[in-house]
Design a protein around this motif. Structure first.
Motif, PDB file in Angstrom:
ATOM      1  N   ASP A 203       0.845  -1.196   0.000  1.00 19.96           N
ATOM      2  CA  ASP A 203       0.000   0.000   0.000  1.00 19.96           C
ATOM      3  C   ASP A 203       0.878   1.243   0.000  1.00 19.96           C
ATOM      4  OD1 ASP A 203      -2.235   1.763   0.169  1.00 19.96           O
ATOM      5  OD2 ASP A 203      -3.344   0.265   1.315  1.00 19.96           O
ATOM      6  N   GLN A 204       0.216   2.394  -0.034  1.00 16.38           N
ATOM      7  CA  GLN A 204       0.919   3.662   0.067  1.00 16.38           C
ATOM      8  C   GLN A 204       1.675   3.725   1.398  1.00 16.38           C
ATOM      9  OE1 GLN A 204       1.011   6.329  -2.052  1.00 16.38           O
ATOM     10  NE2 GLN A 204      -0.514   5.766  -3.587  1.00 16.38           N
ATOM     11  N   PRO A 205       2.861   4.316   1.424  1.00 16.68           N
ATOM     12  CA  PRO A 205       3.672   4.305   2.643  1.00 16.68           C
ATOM     13  C   PRO A 205       2.997   4.926   3.860  1.00 16.68           C
ATOM     14  CG  PRO A 205       4.590   5.803   0.982  1.00 16.68           C
ATOM     15  CD  PRO A 205       3.558   4.967   0.298  1.00 16.68           C
ATOM     16  N   GLN A 206       2.254   6.015   3.674  1.00 14.94           N
ATOM     17  CA  GLN A 206       1.634   6.668   4.823  1.00 14.94           C
ATOM     18  C   GLN A 206       0.487   5.843   5.407  1.00 14.94           C
ATOM     19  OE1 GLN A 206       1.432  11.198   4.651  1.00 14.94           O
ATOM     20  NE2 GLN A 206       1.611  10.703   2.479  1.00 14.94           N
ATOM     21  N   VAL A 207      -0.180   5.078   4.557  1.00 18.45           N
ATOM     22  CA  VAL A 207      -1.260   4.207   5.037  1.00 18.45           C
ATOM     23  C   VAL A 207      -0.679   3.072   5.883  1.00 18.45           C
ATOM     24  CG1 VAL A 207      -3.088   2.622   4.323  1.00 18.45           C
ATOM     25  CG2 VAL A 207      -2.758   4.778   3.101  1.00 18.45           C
ATOM     26  N   LEU A 208       0.373   2.434   5.388  1.00 20.20           N
ATOM     27  CA  LEU A 208       1.023   1.374   6.146  1.00 20.20           C
ATOM     28  C   LEU A 208       1.592   1.908   7.459  1.00 20.20           C
ATOM     29  CD1 LEU A 208       2.938  -0.420   3.247  1.00 20.20           C
ATOM     30  CD2 LEU A 208       0.928  -1.286   4.466  1.00 20.20           C
ATOM     31  N   ALA A 209       2.151   3.105   7.416  1.00 18.98           N
ATOM     32  CA  ALA A 209       2.753   3.686   8.616  1.00 18.98           C
ATOM     33  C   ALA A 209       1.710   3.933   9.693  1.00 18.98           C
ATOM     34  CB  ALA A 209       3.465   4.985   8.265  1.00 18.98           C
ATOM     35  N   PHE A 210       0.527   4.389   9.303  1.00 16.99           N
ATOM     36  CA  PHE A 210      -0.539   4.632  10.284  1.00 16.99           C
ATOM     37  C   PHE A 210      -0.924   3.343  10.990  1.00 16.99           C
ATOM     38  CE2 PHE A 210      -5.077   4.578  11.325  1.00 16.99           C
ATOM     39  CZ  PHE A 210      -5.182   5.677  12.171  1.00 16.99           C
ATOM     40  N   LYS A 211      -1.152   2.295  10.232  1.00 17.23           N
ATOM     41  CA  LYS A 211      -1.562   1.029  10.840  1.00 17.23           C
ATOM     42  C   LYS A 211      -0.481   0.498  11.775  1.00 17.23           C
ATOM     43  CE  LYS A 211      -2.099  -2.509   8.072  1.00 17.23           C
ATOM     44  NZ  LYS A 211      -2.784  -3.401   7.112  1.00 17.23           N
ATOM     45  N   SER A 212       0.748   0.509  11.322  1.00 19.99           N
ATOM     46  CA  SER A 212       1.843  -0.003  12.150  1.00 19.99           C
ATOM     47  C   SER A 212       1.985   0.807  13.433  1.00 19.99           C
ATOM     48  CB  SER A 212       3.158   0.029  11.370  1.00 19.99           C
ATOM     49  OG  SER A 212       3.107  -0.867  10.292  1.00 19.99           O
ATOM     50  N   TYR A 213       1.842   2.121  13.314  1.00 20.38           N
ATOM     51  CA  TYR A 213       1.963   2.977  14.493  1.00 20.38           C
ATOM     52  C   TYR A 213       0.878   2.664  15.514  1.00 20.38           C
ATOM     53  CZ  TYR A 213       1.532   7.098  17.450  1.00 20.38           C
ATOM     54  OH  TYR A 213       1.406   7.937  18.528  1.00 20.38           O
ATOM     55  N   VAL A 214      -0.365   2.605  15.055  1.00 25.42           N
ATOM     56  CA  VAL A 214      -1.493   2.381  15.972  1.00 25.42           C
ATOM     57  C   VAL A 214      -1.331   1.069  16.730  1.00 25.42           C
ATOM     58  CG1 VAL A 214      -3.975   1.940  16.095  1.00 25.42           C
ATOM     59  CG2 VAL A 214      -3.101   3.780  14.640  1.00 25.42           C
ATOM     60  N   LEU A 215      -0.947   0.011  16.031  1.00 25.58           N
ATOM     61  CA  LEU A 215      -0.873  -1.300  16.677  1.00 25.58           C
ATOM     62  C   LEU A 215       0.408  -1.466  17.492  1.00 25.58           C
ATOM     63  CD1 LEU A 215      -2.322  -3.466  13.768  1.00 25.58           C
ATOM     64  CD2 LEU A 215      -3.499  -2.599  15.796  1.00 25.58           C
ATOM     65  N   SER A 216       1.523  -0.983  16.983  1.00 23.79           N
ATOM     66  CA  SER A 216       2.782  -1.145  17.719  1.00 23.79           C
ATOM     67  C   SER A 216       2.791  -0.337  19.004  1.00 23.79           C
ATOM     68  CB  SER A 216       3.962  -0.746  16.832  1.00 23.79           C
ATOM     69  OG  SER A 216       3.915   0.630  16.497  1.00 23.79           O
ATOM     70  N   GLN A 217       2.137   0.819  19.007  1.00 24.79           N
ATOM     71  CA  GLN A 217       2.088   1.638  20.223  1.00 24.79           C
ATOM     72  C   GLN A 217       1.378   0.933  21.355  1.00 24.79           C
ATOM     73  OE1 GLN A 217       4.560   4.040  19.690  1.00 24.79           O
ATOM     74  NE2 GLN A 217       3.188   5.347  20.856  1.00 24.79           N
ATOM     75  N   ARG A 218       0.551  -0.024  21.013  1.00 22.71           N
ATOM     76  CA  ARG A 218      -0.203  -0.777  22.020  1.00 22.71           C
ATOM     77  C   ARG A 218       0.338  -2.185  22.212  1.00 22.71           C
ATOM     78  NH1 ARG A 218      -2.692   3.043  19.570  1.00 22.71           N
ATOM     79  NH2 ARG A 218      -4.284   4.304  20.612  1.00 22.71           N
ATOM     80  N   GLY A 219       1.506  -2.436  21.644  1.00 21.70           N
ATOM     81  CA  GLY A 219       2.156  -3.729  21.828  1.00 21.70           C
ATOM     82  C   GLY A 219       1.482  -4.870  21.102  1.00 21.70           C
ATOM     83  N   ILE A 220       0.690  -4.563  20.079  1.00 23.78           N
ATOM     84  CA  ILE A 220      -0.025  -5.598  19.328  1.00 23.78           C
ATOM     85  C   ILE A 220       0.887  -6.112  18.222  1.00 23.78           C
ATOM     86  CG2 ILE A 220      -2.049  -6.101  17.911  1.00 23.78           C
ATOM     87  CD1 ILE A 220      -3.427  -3.714  19.385  1.00 23.78           C
ATOM     88  N   ARG A 221       1.102  -7.406  18.201  1.00 19.72           N
ATOM     89  CA  ARG A 221       2.034  -8.001  17.251  1.00 19.72           C
ATOM     90  C   ARG A 221       1.308  -8.919  16.263  1.00 19.72           C
ATOM     91  NH1 ARG A 221       7.232  -7.252  18.865  1.00 19.72           N
ATOM     92  NH2 ARG A 221       7.579  -6.581  21.014  1.00 19.72           N
ATOM     93  N   ALA A 222       1.851  -8.983  15.076  1.00 21.85           N
ATOM     94  CA  ALA A 222       1.278  -9.860  14.049  1.00 21.85           C
ATOM     95  C   ALA A 222       1.497 -11.321  14.428  1.00 21.85           C
ATOM     96  CB  ALA A 222       1.911  -9.569  12.691  1.00 21.85           C
ATOM     97  N   GLY A 223       0.590 -12.184  13.949  1.00 22.47           N
ATOM     98  CA  GLY A 223       0.681 -13.606  14.235  1.00 22.47           C
ATOM     99  C   GLY A 223       1.498 -14.366  13.214  1.00 22.47           C
ATOM    100  N   ALA A 224       2.140 -13.636  12.313  1.00 19.31           N
ATOM    101  CA  ALA A 224       3.018 -14.231  11.296  1.00 19.31           C
ATOM    102  C   ALA A 224       4.067 -13.189  10.959  1.00 19.31           C
ATOM    103  CB  ALA A 224       2.214 -14.624  10.057  1.00 19.31           C
ATOM    104  N   GLU A 225       5.030 -13.560  10.146  1.00 17.80           N
ATOM    105  CA  GLU A 225       6.039 -12.591   9.724  1.00 17.80           C
ATOM    106  C   GLU A 225       5.407 -11.634   8.722  1.00 17.80           C
ATOM    107  OE1 GLU A 225      10.322 -12.358   7.379  1.00 17.80           O
ATOM    108  OE2 GLU A 225       9.627 -14.296   8.190  1.00 17.80           O
ATOM    109  N   ARG A 226       5.286 -10.383   9.115  1.00 22.08           N
ATOM    110  CA  ARG A 226       4.622  -9.371   8.291  1.00 22.08           C
ATOM    111  C   ARG A 226       5.661  -8.457   7.671  1.00 22.08           C
ATOM    112  NH1 ARG A 226       3.026  -4.148   9.694  1.00 22.08           N
ATOM    113  NH2 ARG A 226       1.424  -3.262   8.319  1.00 22.08           N
ATOM    114  N   ARG A 227       5.572  -8.284   6.343  1.00 21.51           N
ATOM    115  CA  ARG A 227       6.517  -7.430   5.631  1.00 21.51           C
ATOM    116  C   ARG A 227       5.747  -6.346   4.877  1.00 21.51           C
ATOM    117  NH1 ARG A 227      11.133 -11.588   3.181  1.00 21.51           N
ATOM    118  NH2 ARG A 227      11.471 -12.752   5.124  1.00 21.51           N
ATOM    119  N   GLU A 228       6.063  -5.113   5.166  1.00 25.10           N
ATOM    120  CA  GLU A 228       5.434  -3.991   4.478  1.00 25.10           C
ATOM    121  C   GLU A 228       6.144  -3.724   3.150  1.00 25.10           C
ATOM    122  OE1 GLU A 228       5.401  -0.595   6.986  1.00 25.10           O
ATOM    123  OE2 GLU A 228       3.921  -1.422   8.377  1.00 25.10           O
ATOM    124  N   VAL A 229       5.352  -3.512   2.117  1.00 23.28           N
ATOM    125  CA  VAL A 229       5.887  -3.161   0.801  1.00 23.28           C
ATOM    126  C   VAL A 229       5.216  -1.848   0.404  1.00 23.28           C
ATOM    127  CG1 VAL A 229       6.270  -3.908  -1.573  1.00 23.28           C
ATOM    128  CG2 VAL A 229       6.074  -5.621   0.262  1.00 23.28           C
TER     129      VAL A 229
END
Length: 299
Positions: free
Chosen positions: A126-152
């Motif tokens: 996705d667009q970089p700013q869209v991916l960044a928003f999602k990662s920020y929201v979840l990482s700030q709360r310690g929420i981790r992916a259940g698989a190896e997640r790679r942003e492109v």
């Protein structure tokens, strides 16, 4: 209106549609019998603030998502669509597929909320700013992916196949692809390029699932765009963001290239799940009638 090379973040242009869908998922999850539960959808809306937060708090009663006709059916539509693609990924994982590609990932949280077999890699494009928003929201709360997640971070109108390979995607191994809520935001030639990219990278045994839709009649589409412009309401910009084009029905396109494809009309799927289908004379009914959900497996 859209233009070549346009970009966006999570609150503007096409990016805002991810919040629109997240709001519907949040409302669906509150029902006593939800078709799907996305525990992070409401979190995204509250973080974005503004109308998105107000809707999930019930403080914006005149918003389109809460209207008596369109809103009710749109939430049902998003619940059903989420359920369909959740089930699709479960089946692909059970078939032994360990590479997942989420095209136009937006606020898709499946990397975090679905159960994935060990060794699964999930590529989100996705667009970089869209991916960044999602990662920020979840990482700030310690929420981790259940698989190896790679942003492109890439625009799907650009050379995304190369960007995907550069991120470690292996075209010699089976993969599972999803294009949910995407095709309407691409012109017809870009849809063809997208399908061709999937086909070229998908090894035998790969899966793909697509939300497909027939374009609106030209006069009706032009009238809808004019009505949005006249309303001068930033919460109602949908028709100004889409291209209203289709290169070919997805099941036909993949079927002609050696995939076994099945298309399910959205209306039929809603009935199967026990949700009402609006009449053909309503905006929601016409939207649902144009949509289908497609799965295919590469032979």
């Amino acid at each position: 209106m859209r233009s070549d090379g346009d970009s966006w973040d999570i609150t503007t242009s096409v990016g805002s549609t991810a919040l629109f869908v997240a709001t519907a998922r949040a409302l669906e999850a509150r029902k006593p019998d939800p078709l799907a539960v996305d525990p992070y959808a409401e979190l995204f809306c509250r973080t974005a603030g503004g109308d998105w937060e107000a809707v999930v708090e019930g403080n914006l009663p005149d918003h389109q998502l809460l209207s008596s006709d369109f809103g009710e059916h749109f939430v049902n539509f998003q619940g059903a669509r989420t359920r369909y693609f959740d089930d699709y990924f479960t089946r692909a994982a059970e078939a032994g597929v360990h590479q997942v590609v989420i095209l136009a990932a937006g606020l898709d949280s499946r990397a975090y909320r679905l159960s994935w077999p060990d060794g699964t890699k999930i590529f989100e494009l996705d667009q970089p700013q869209v991916l960044a928003f999602k990662s920020y929201v979840l990482s700030q709360r310690g929420i981790r992916a259940g698989a190896e997640r790679r942003e492109v971070a890439v625009d799907l109108r650009e050379d995304w196949p190369q960007a995907l390979r550069d991120a470690g995607f292996d075209p010699d191994q089976p993969s599972a692809w999803i294009a949910e809520g995407l095709l309407i935001y691409l012109p017809a030639d870009a849809q063809d390029q997208l399908f061709s990219g999937i086909d070229s990278l998908a090894a035998p045994g790969s899966h793909v699932a697509v939300e497909d839709g027939a374009p609106m009649p030209a006069e009706a589409f032009e009238a809808a765009v004019e009505a949005e412009v006249a309303a001068d309401d930033d919460s109602r910009i949908f028709h100004r963001l889409v291209y209203n084009e289709r290169h070919a029905p997805a099941d036909q396109w993949f079927g002609e290239r050696g995939w076994t494809a099945v298309a399910t009309p959205l209306a039929d799927y809603l009935r199967e799940l026990g949700r009402p289908v609006p009449g053909p004379d309503t905006e929601a009914g016409q939207m649902i009638a144009r949509n289908s959900l497609v799965r295919a497996v590469k032979g």
